[in-house]
Write a protein that holds these residues in place. Structure first.
Motif, PDB file in Angstrom:
ATOM      1  N   THR A 140     -48.048  11.700 -30.913  1.00 14.70           N
ATOM      2  CA  THR A 140     -48.042  10.926 -29.682  1.00 14.70           C
ATOM      3  C   THR A 140     -46.707  11.154 -28.994  1.00 14.70           C
ATOM      4  O   THR A 140     -45.706  10.597 -29.404  1.00 14.70           O
ATOM      5  CB  THR A 140     -48.237   9.433 -29.959  1.00 14.70           C
ATOM      6  OG1 THR A 140     -49.405   9.274 -30.756  1.00 14.70           O
ATOM      7  CG2 THR A 140     -48.384   8.651 -28.684  1.00 14.70           C
ATOM      8  N   CYS A 189     -43.949  11.081 -18.110  1.00 11.58           N
ATOM      9  CA  CYS A 189     -43.375  10.547 -16.882  1.00 11.58           C
ATOM     10  C   CYS A 189     -44.145  11.035 -15.664  1.00 11.58           C
ATOM     11  O   CYS A 189     -44.139  12.211 -15.359  1.00 11.58           O
ATOM     12  CB  CYS A 189     -41.916  10.966 -16.787  1.00 11.58           C
ATOM     13  SG  CYS A 189     -41.108  10.349 -15.334  1.00 11.58           S
ATOM     14  N   ASP A 210     -47.755   2.246 -31.596  1.00 13.13           N
ATOM     15  CA  ASP A 210     -47.396   1.115 -30.747  1.00 13.13           C
ATOM     16  C   ASP A 210     -48.436   0.011 -30.896  1.00 13.13           C
ATOM     17  O   ASP A 210     -49.334  -0.120 -30.093  1.00 13.13           O
ATOM     18  CB  ASP A 210     -47.291   1.581 -29.301  1.00 13.13           C
ATOM     19  CG  ASP A 210     -46.755   0.494 -28.388  1.00 13.13           C
ATOM     20  OD1 ASP A 210     -46.146  -0.468 -28.887  1.00 13.13           O
ATOM     21  OD2 ASP A 210     -46.963   0.613 -27.169  1.00 13.13           O
ATOM     22  N   GLY A 253     -47.775  -2.951 -28.049  1.00 13.81           N
ATOM     23  CA  GLY A 253     -47.778  -2.631 -26.625  1.00 13.81           C
ATOM     24  C   GLY A 253     -46.409  -2.463 -25.984  1.00 13.81           C
ATOM     25  O   GLY A 253     -46.311  -2.376 -24.757  1.00 13.81           O
ATOM     26  N   LYS A 254     -45.356  -2.380 -26.769  1.00 12.88           N
ATOM     27  CA  LYS A 254     -44.009  -2.279 -26.201  1.00 12.88           C
ATOM     28  C   LYS A 254     -43.773  -0.944 -25.488  1.00 12.88           C
ATOM     29  O   LYS A 254     -43.015  -0.887 -24.528  1.00 12.88           O
ATOM     30  CB  LYS A 254     -42.946  -2.499 -27.279  1.00 12.88           C
ATOM     31  CG  LYS A 254     -42.921  -3.945 -27.765  1.00 12.88           C
ATOM     32  CD  LYS A 254     -41.712  -4.210 -28.606  1.00 12.88           C
ATOM     33  CE  LYS A 254     -40.504  -4.269 -27.749  1.00 12.88           C
ATOM     34  NZ  LYS A 254     -39.758  -5.469 -27.720  1.00 12.88           N
ATOM     35  N   THR A 255     -44.430   0.108 -25.947  1.00  9.63           N
ATOM     36  CA  THR A 255     -44.215   1.410 -25.326  1.00  9.63           C
ATOM     37  C   THR A 255     -44.667   1.393 -23.872  1.00  9.63           C
ATOM     38  O   THR A 255     -44.067   2.052 -23.022  1.00  9.63           O
ATOM     39  CB  THR A 255     -44.943   2.507 -26.121  1.00  9.63           C
ATOM     40  OG1 THR A 255     -44.442   2.489 -27.466  1.00  9.63           O
ATOM     41  CG2 THR A 255     -44.701   3.884 -25.526  1.00  9.63           C
ATOM     42  N   ALA A 256     -45.689   0.630 -23.551  1.00  9.02           N
ATOM     43  CA  ALA A 256     -46.181   0.542 -22.176  1.00  9.02           C
ATOM     44  C   ALA A 256     -45.131  -0.051 -21.238  1.00  9.02           C
ATOM     45  O   ALA A 256     -45.172   0.192 -20.029  1.00  9.02           O
ATOM     46  CB  ALA A 256     -47.459  -0.292 -22.129  1.00  9.02           C
ATOM     47  N   GLU A 257     -44.178  -0.804 -21.790  1.00  5.36           N
ATOM     48  CA  GLU A 257     -43.132  -1.412 -20.975  1.00  5.36           C
ATOM     49  C   GLU A 257     -41.938  -0.482 -20.761  1.00  5.36           C
ATOM     50  O   GLU A 257     -41.046  -0.790 -19.980  1.00  5.36           O
ATOM     51  CB  GLU A 257     -42.656  -2.713 -21.619  1.00  5.36           C
ATOM     52  CG  GLU A 257     -43.740  -3.766 -21.696  1.00  5.36           C
ATOM     53  CD  GLU A 257     -43.254  -5.043 -22.367  1.00  5.36           C
ATOM     54  OE1 GLU A 257     -42.035  -5.298 -22.367  1.00  5.36           O
ATOM     55  OE2 GLU A 257     -44.096  -5.776 -22.887  1.00  5.36           O
ATOM     56  N   SER A 311     -39.917   2.652 -19.301  1.00  6.82           N
ATOM     57  CA  SER A 311     -39.914   3.463 -18.097  1.00  6.82           C
ATOM     58  C   SER A 311     -39.152   4.736 -18.415  1.00  6.82           C
ATOM     59  O   SER A 311     -38.095   4.690 -19.045  1.00  6.82           O
ATOM     60  CB  SER A 311     -39.222   2.689 -16.967  1.00  6.82           C
ATOM     61  OG  SER A 311     -38.862   3.555 -15.923  1.00  6.82           O
TER      62      SER A 311
END
Length: 132
Positions: A8, A13, A40, A43-47, A49
Motif C-alpha cells: 500500500t 497525491c 490503516d 482511518g488516520k491515513t485519510a487525514e 495531506s
C-alpha cells in the motif's frame, strides 16, 4: 525485515501533475513495528495531506507540524538498503530516517517507518504494475 503481504503506497497525491506524480508513484510506503506494510485500521491515513513542493514531499496531518522529505536523495551506499518483499517481489528499500519515523510514530501512536524503494527496484515495480 520480514515479508509483507500487501503493498500500500503512501504516495497518492492528486494535487501534483500527472507527469510528476507518475514518476514517484509507489516509491514510498509505511511499515509498522513488525516490518509489515501499515494497515490503516482507524482511518488516520485519510487525514494525511501529501504534496510536492520544491523537490520535497510535504506531509501534513491534524495536530502535527509539517514534515518535509527530500525526494531526490541519492543513497550511494548499498548497505543502507534493506531487503523486503512487496507483492511477491524481492526489492530493496531504505528507511527515510529518524525524523520521519518519529513524525509518523507520533501521528499513528505506534512505531511507523517511512521507506523508499531503491531507484532500480522502483522502476521494475512501475513496469510490472504498468503491464498488469
Amino acid at each position: 525485515m520480514s515479508e509483507t503481504t500487501k503493498f500500500t503506497p503512501v504516495f497518492a497525491c492528486m494535487a501534483v501533475s500527472d507527469a510528476v506524480q507518475s514518476a514517484y508513484q509507489n516509491r514510498w510506503f509505511l511499515i509498522d513495528e513488525n516490518a509489515q506494510v501499515l494497515e490503516d485500521t482507524d482511518g488516520k491515513t485519510a487525514e494525511l495531506s501529501l504534496s510536492i513542493r520544491f523537490a520535497y514531499l510535504v506531509f501534513r496531518a491534524p495536530g502535527m507540524l509539517r514534515l518535509d522529505i527530500p525526494i531526490e536523495v541519492l543513497e550511494d551506499d548499498e548497505e543502507a538498503f534493506e531487503p523486503i518483499t512487496l507483492d511477491g517481489q524481492s526489492l530493496r528499500a531504505v528507511n527515510e530516517g529518524e525524523l520521519a519515523s518519529a513524525w509518523f510514530s507520533n501521528y499513528y501512536g505506534k512505531t511507523v517507518h517511512l521507506m523508499k524503494l531503491h531507484p532500480e527496484d522502483h522502476q521494475a515495480l512501475r513496469l510490472a504494475k504498468k503491464n498488469t
